[in-house]
Design an enzyme around this catalytic site. Structure first.
Site, PDB file in Angstrom:
ATOM      1  N   HIS A 189       0.806  -1.233   0.000  1.00  0.00           N
ATOM      2  CA  HIS A 189       0.000   0.000   0.000  1.00  0.00           C
ATOM      3  C   HIS A 189       0.831   1.272   0.000  1.00  0.00           C
ATOM      4  O   HIS A 189       0.262   2.357   0.163  1.00  0.00           O
ATOM      5  CB  HIS A 189      -0.906   0.045   1.226  1.00  0.00           C
ATOM      6  CG  HIS A 189      -1.962  -1.004   1.254  1.00  0.00           C
ATOM      7  ND1 HIS A 189      -3.227  -0.815   0.757  1.00  0.00           N
ATOM      8  CD2 HIS A 189      -1.931  -2.269   1.702  1.00  0.00           C
ATOM      9  CE1 HIS A 189      -3.944  -1.913   0.927  1.00  0.00           C
ATOM     10  NE2 HIS A 189      -3.171  -2.822   1.497  1.00  0.00           N
TER      11      HIS A 189
ATOM     12  N   ARG B 124      -5.541  11.903   6.444  1.00  0.00           N
ATOM     13  CA  ARG B 124      -4.456  12.064   7.395  1.00  0.00           C
ATOM     14  C   ARG B 124      -3.527  13.201   6.963  1.00  0.00           C
ATOM     15  O   ARG B 124      -3.319  13.417   5.767  1.00  0.00           O
ATOM     16  CB  ARG B 124      -3.672  10.753   7.507  1.00  0.00           C
ATOM     17  CG  ARG B 124      -4.427   9.671   8.246  1.00  0.00           C
ATOM     18  CD  ARG B 124      -4.708  10.084   9.688  1.00  0.00           C
ATOM     19  NE  ARG B 124      -3.499  10.055  10.465  1.00  0.00           N
ATOM     20  CZ  ARG B 124      -3.178   9.129  11.354  1.00  0.00           C
ATOM     21  NH1 ARG B 124      -4.024   8.141  11.614  1.00  0.00           N
ATOM     22  NH2 ARG B 124      -2.040   9.179  12.004  1.00  0.00           N
TER      23      ARG B 124
ATOM     24  N   LYS C  33       1.024  14.324   1.305  1.00  0.00           N
ATOM     25  CA  LYS C  33      -0.336  14.631   0.848  1.00  0.00           C
ATOM     26  C   LYS C  33      -0.515  16.126   0.599  1.00  0.00           C
ATOM     27  O   LYS C  33      -1.489  16.566   0.021  1.00  0.00           O
ATOM     28  CB  LYS C  33      -1.365  14.129   1.861  1.00  0.00           C
ATOM     29  CG  LYS C  33      -1.402  12.598   2.016  1.00  0.00           C
ATOM     30  CD  LYS C  33      -2.413  12.169   3.062  1.00  0.00           C
ATOM     31  CE  LYS C  33      -2.352  10.684   3.403  1.00  0.00           C
ATOM     32  NZ  LYS C  33      -3.002   9.824   2.405  1.00  0.00           N
TER      33      LYS C  33
ATOM     34  N   THR D 218      -8.528   6.654  -1.778  1.00  0.00           N
ATOM     35  CA  THR D 218      -9.866   6.101  -1.981  1.00  0.00           C
ATOM     36  C   THR D 218     -10.927   7.171  -1.743  1.00  0.00           C
ATOM     37  O   THR D 218     -12.030   7.068  -2.262  1.00  0.00           O
ATOM     38  CB  THR D 218     -10.125   4.916  -1.018  1.00  0.00           C
ATOM     39  OG1 THR D 218      -9.648   5.254   0.285  1.00  0.00           O
ATOM     40  CG2 THR D 218      -9.411   3.673  -1.507  1.00  0.00           C
TER      41      THR D 218
HETATM   42  C1  26W Z   1       4.084   0.535   9.950  1.00  0.00           C
HETATM   43  C2  26W Z   1       3.429   1.851   9.871  1.00  0.00           C
HETATM   44  C3  26W Z   1       2.483   1.908   8.763  1.00  0.00           C
HETATM   45  C4  26W Z   1       1.121   1.988   9.044  1.00  0.00           C
HETATM   46  C5  26W Z   1       0.218   2.037   8.020  1.00  0.00           C
HETATM   47  C6  26W Z   1       2.907   1.871   7.455  1.00  0.00           C
HETATM   48  C7  26W Z   1       2.007   1.913   6.441  1.00  0.00           C
HETATM   49  C8  26W Z   1       0.666   1.994   6.714  1.00  0.00           C
HETATM   50  C9  26W Z   1      -0.333   1.994   5.602  1.00  0.00           C
HETATM   51  C10 26W Z   1       0.135   1.101   4.496  1.00  0.00           C
HETATM   52  C11 26W Z   1      -0.609   3.376   5.124  1.00  0.00           C
HETATM   53  C12 26W Z   1      -1.846   3.452   4.300  1.00  0.00           C
HETATM   54  O1  26W Z   1      -2.934   3.548   4.813  1.00  0.00           O
HETATM   55  N1  26W Z   1      -1.697   3.435   2.975  1.00  0.00           N
HETATM   56  C13 26W Z   1      -2.802   3.808   2.108  1.00  0.00           C
HETATM   57  O2  26W Z   1      -3.488   2.665   1.647  1.00  0.00           O
HETATM   58  C14 26W Z   1      -4.643   3.038   0.924  1.00  0.00           C
HETATM   59  C15 26W Z   1      -5.405   1.769   0.578  1.00  0.00           C
HETATM   60  O3  26W Z   1      -4.713   1.038  -0.369  1.00  0.00           O
HETATM   61  C16 26W Z   1      -4.269   3.843  -0.308  1.00  0.00           C
HETATM   62  O4  26W Z   1      -5.445   4.272  -0.949  1.00  0.00           O
HETATM   63  C17 26W Z   1      -3.439   5.058   0.095  1.00  0.00           C
HETATM   64  O5  26W Z   1      -2.989   5.722  -1.060  1.00  0.00           O
HETATM   65  C18 26W Z   1      -2.264   4.624   0.946  1.00  0.00           C
HETATM   66  O6  26W Z   1      -1.569   5.753   1.450  1.00  0.00           O
END
Ligand code: 26W
Length: 824
Positions: A363, A557, A562, A667
């Site tokens: 993601h 967020r 962003k 999204t």
């Molecule tokens: C380990 C810390 C951490 C926590 C959460 C790292 C990464 C995340 C997520 C992967 C961040 C996230 O929410 N990513 C988002 O995922 C969405 C669903 O696919 C996308 O639409 C967003 O663009 C993306 O930022």
């Protein structure tokens, strides 16, 4: 016979009222004389819950008998929001409830808004998991979600003197939607040591010994499909000290405190959701959470599989497990451990089963978000798993060596172990090696992972292991529930609500774009939604905004990538321009309300500075009598799912303006367009596919392309870099102290002027401003604006999460829906 007596099947208003009253008086032991809105909410949700339980049990039975492949979605986050409205709509009895509640003296909206959001997630990734559960049930797929039952969800945000303050989100006071399963438990082991020996029969035995045990208890929540008999299960694990390990004798022997401390340490594991979004910090407790949840889920899945009496070869024909990002990667290691250490399978056979079972979704490409765990940390907490990770790596690198002999550079680049000090385990690499498919979440993103972060794995495995599944959203929550009037208007033109199950039917709206009455109604609905948001703004901020103004929304967020800072700098520039106009000229300007919302990770100082600036700018502009309605700046506190349901339908323009190549998909862009809002955006994530679907004339694109980002960054450091001159005016105004102590914002400016402007705010500022001017012009022509709005909605069919789930089912999971004879 029990069905006859069963009260669960209320159908009429009177039966519904009877059920609500019965629950209030008996289940809740409250008198009807002091029935407040909370009691009415409780009674109503218990009545609807009863209805779901029957279908829930039947679904589980049906899936067991059908004995076909199931999908297990492992996610550390499920951002579910509220459940009651969703249950009412899915069961198809919201109308009945509305009338029944009116009889009892309540408005259904007030009752629905009593519910506390289930906010077990940070942002996009968690909400995506929730949309997926909705689609899986609505499409009748046999599916389970597995996650953690945090006692505290994402913190509540308050704004004090312009600063974000975090309040703990204790959400479990009264939660009718969860069912504790005290009989479904798994003991999960931590620490200890590995004993390898040869037993009496000469067999190699590996045993992970001692350490401490923590018990996982299952809490189940029903996930109803829309208009289907399927009610799937979301299983969340809660931690407590294991009765096996917990030393009760300590209580009697005077060590009361230390006994309680043991217990609390165990309960801490599922206590709180980590509030970081896109930032990995490597904390031990987080690793404990991950293993606790993976181990409990895997044991549950294996237990269920074993009941079928099948052989291990058949495991991948019965079980598909999808990893929502790398957070559950330890599940790969855990399954290999079960197969090798407990079930006695040979390595290649076991590994074949493992890789056929797992799929991994990436993601994010942000380097600071990619999970790495230090070898010493894993060694201490999960000694056996570290050994297995090394073996997995060896087995993999030997394969690479055979195919690319003597390419030692390649070996070290793809190694799961990073040879740093301390050594680190690269979780994304482990996830790739342990899965049969890896997918990104939008076309650009899926291309980027193949050419950047996972490039070497394309060399090793070939391109077919990597695929794209563009994200989607559920139109049930994000159109029908959030915007009932628009849904109803669409249904009136399309002859029913079938579009909620087949969103491509929306294209049947296109013939109506010249229908004057239809357009008028369309515009009226948007206006009514804006009035509702204006009321919310007045109530929560005390600022009165004109619902006729252009509502410009950026809610997500807060993160530098962003680029909320680009937005607020643009707002300041607009303010400067307005101040330079005569009162007469100002009257001709299209009035605008800039609306922001979103949480900053508590430790993300730069994001907090951005929130502070937005609030300070709002204070100045909103109180400048010369400006009046021409410009207002609002920061909405505590953005969450239920607030999104009010905000999204009320936007004219929403901002999706990340630096090209940084937002994997996004999204909310889909949610806004589906609700008739237009978008200002960069060529990033799903914006690109949205443009392709709705047409370039219906979206406001600006800014540099992702393929140029690298060169631009390079130029900032080595060329002669100059900040955009209009942006400089903005900085000058901030530095003058206009928005309070300028030193508070120094870092924000320095990031651009002195530290290389990594997110290209200055490079994109000019085209951003000009595009905003074009938006003003276009908005003046309401006729044209509404045409764009309707055309866009008509072309949004692709972005339903139903399409997305069907793609996963066909190309990754190889599962079929469970057809149901109509027994309702
Ligand atoms: C380990 C810390 C951490 C926590 C959460 C790292 C990464 C995340 C997520 C992967 C961040 C996230 O929410 N990513 C988002 O995922 C969405 C669903 O696919 C996308 O639409 C967003 O663009 C993306 O930022």
């Amino acid at each position: 016979a029990w069905r006859k007596y069963s009260p669960q099947g209320f159908k009429t208003k009177d039966e519904f009222e009877g059920e609500v009253v019965r629950h209030i008086e008996t289940t809740l032991a409250r008198s009807l004389f002091n029935c407040d809105e909370l009691a009415a909410y409780s009674g109503t949700s218990l009545a609807f819950r009863d209805r779901l339980i029957i279908d829930w049990n039947k679904t589980q039975q049906r899936q067991t008998f059908a004995d076909q492949k199931r999908i297990y979605y492992l996610s550390l986050e499920f951002l579910m929001g509220r459940a009651l409205d969703n249950a009412m709509l899915n069961v198809g009895l919201k109308g009945v409830a509305k009338e029944g509640l009116e009889d009892l003296g309540f408005r259904v909206e007030d009752i629905i808004s009593q519910e506390h959001d289930a906010a077990l997630g940070n942002g996009g990734l968690g909400r995506l998991a929730a949309c997926f559960l909705d689609s899986l049930a609505s499409l009748n797929y046999p599916a389970w979600g597995y996650g953690l039952r945090y006692r505290y969800g994402i913190f509540k945000q308050e704004i004090e003197n312009g600063y974000q303050v975090e309040i703990p989100d204790y959400w479990l006071d009264f939660n009718p939607w969860e069912f504790p399963r005290h009989d479904v438990t798994v003991d999960v082991q931590f620490y200890g040591w590995v004993n390898k020996y040869t037993d009496d029969e000469g067999k190699q035995v590996v045993s992970w010994q001692d350490g401490e045990l923590v018990t996982a208890t299952a809490y189940d929540a029903p996930v109803p499909g829309y208009g289907t008999p399927t009610v799937n299960n979301l299983r969340l694990w809660s931690s407590k000290a294991s009765s096996g390990e917990f030393d009760f004798s300590k209580f009697n022997s005077g060590e009361y405190e230390s006994a309680v401390a043991d217990q609390q340490r165990a309960e801490t594991i599922s206590a709180v959701l980590y509030p970081n979004d896109n930032l990995e910090r490597g904390k031990e407790l987080r690793l404990k959470q991950q293993y606790f949840w993976c181990a409990a889920s895997l044991h549950d899945i294996v237990r269920r599989f074993k009941k079928t009496g099948r052989t291990w070869d058949e495991f991948p024909d019965q079980v598909a497990i999808q990893l929502n990002d790398t957070h559950p990667t330890l599940a790969i290691v855990e399954l290999q451990r079960i197969l090798i250490d407990k079930e006695g399978l040979e390595w290649p056979k076991a590994w074949d089963i493992v890789t056929k079972t797992f799929g991994y979704t990436n993601h994010t490409v942000l380097p600071e978000a990619l999970e790495k765990w230090s070898v010493p940390l894993i060694q201490n907490l999960l000694p056996r798993h570290l050994q297995l990770i090394y073996e997995i790596n060896l087995y993999f690198l030997q394969q690479v060596e055979r195919r690319f002999p003597k390419d030692r550079d390649l070996l070290s680049r793809v190694s799961i172990i990073e040879e740093s000090t301390p050594k680190m385990v690269r979780m994304a690499y482990l996830a790739i090696v342990g899965s049969h498919k890896v997918n990104g979440v939008a076309e650009l993103h899926s291309d980027l992972i193949k050419t950047t972060i996972f490039k070497d794995f394309v060399t090793v495995y070939g391109p077919d292991k990597f695929t794209n599944v563009t994200n989607g959203i559920t139109p049930r929550r994000w159109l029908h529930q959030a915007n009932p009037r628009l849904s109803e208007l669409i249904a009136s033109k399309l002859g029913g609500y079938d579009f909620l199950k087949d969103l491509t039917l929306l294209n049947k709206l296109e013939p109506f774009i010249d229908d004057k009455d239809f357009k008028k109604e369309w515009a009226e609905i948007k206006y009514a939604n804006k009035v509702r948001l204006a009321q919310h703004i007045l109530k929560t901020t005390g600022v009165s905004v004109n619902p006729k103004a252009l509502f410009d929304v950026q809610v997500k967020r807060i993160h530098e990538y962003k680029r909320q800072q680009l937005n607020i700098f643009g707002v300041i520039h607009r303010y400067i321009t307005l101040k330079g106009l005569s009162a007469e000229e100002r009257k001709k300007v299209a009035p605008r309300v800039s609306i922001f919302g979103g949480k900053a990770a508590p430790g993300y100082w730069m994001a907090k500075t951005i929130i502070h600036l937005i609030n300070k700018v709002g204070e100045v502009i909103n109180n400048d009598p010369e400006i009046g309605d021409a410009l207002k700046v609002i920061f909405l506190e505590d953005y969450n799912v239920s607030k999104a349901e009010i905000i999204v339908p009320a936007s004219d323009i929403s901002e999706h303006i990340s630096t090209a190549g940084t937002e994997a998909s996004g999204t909310s862009n889909m949610k806004f367009v589906l609700n008739g809002g237009l978008v200002i955006g960069t060529l990033d994530g799903a914006n690109i596919e949205i443009t392709r679907e709705i047409g370039e004339q219906n979206i406001f694109l600006f800014g540099n392309l992702s393929e140029d980002v690298e060169d631009l960054r390079h130029h900032h450091f080595y060329g002669n870099y100059q900040v955009d001159s209009e942006l400089q005016k903005v900085f000058d105004l901030i530095k003058s102290g206009k928005f309070g102590d300028e030193s508070a914002f120094g870092a924000l400016i320095a990031a651009i002027t002195e530290h290389g402007d990594y997110y290209l705010v200055s490079d994109d500022f000019d085209s951003y401003r000009k595009t905003q001017d074009l938006i003003d012009e276009t908005f003046k022509n309401q006729e044209e604006w509404v045409t764009k709005s309707i055309t866009s909605v008509a072309r949004m069919g692709f972005f339903t999460s139903d399409r997305c789930i069907n793609e996963y089912a066909d190309t990754i999971w190889n599962i079929e829906p469970l057809a149901v004879a109509d027994e309702k």
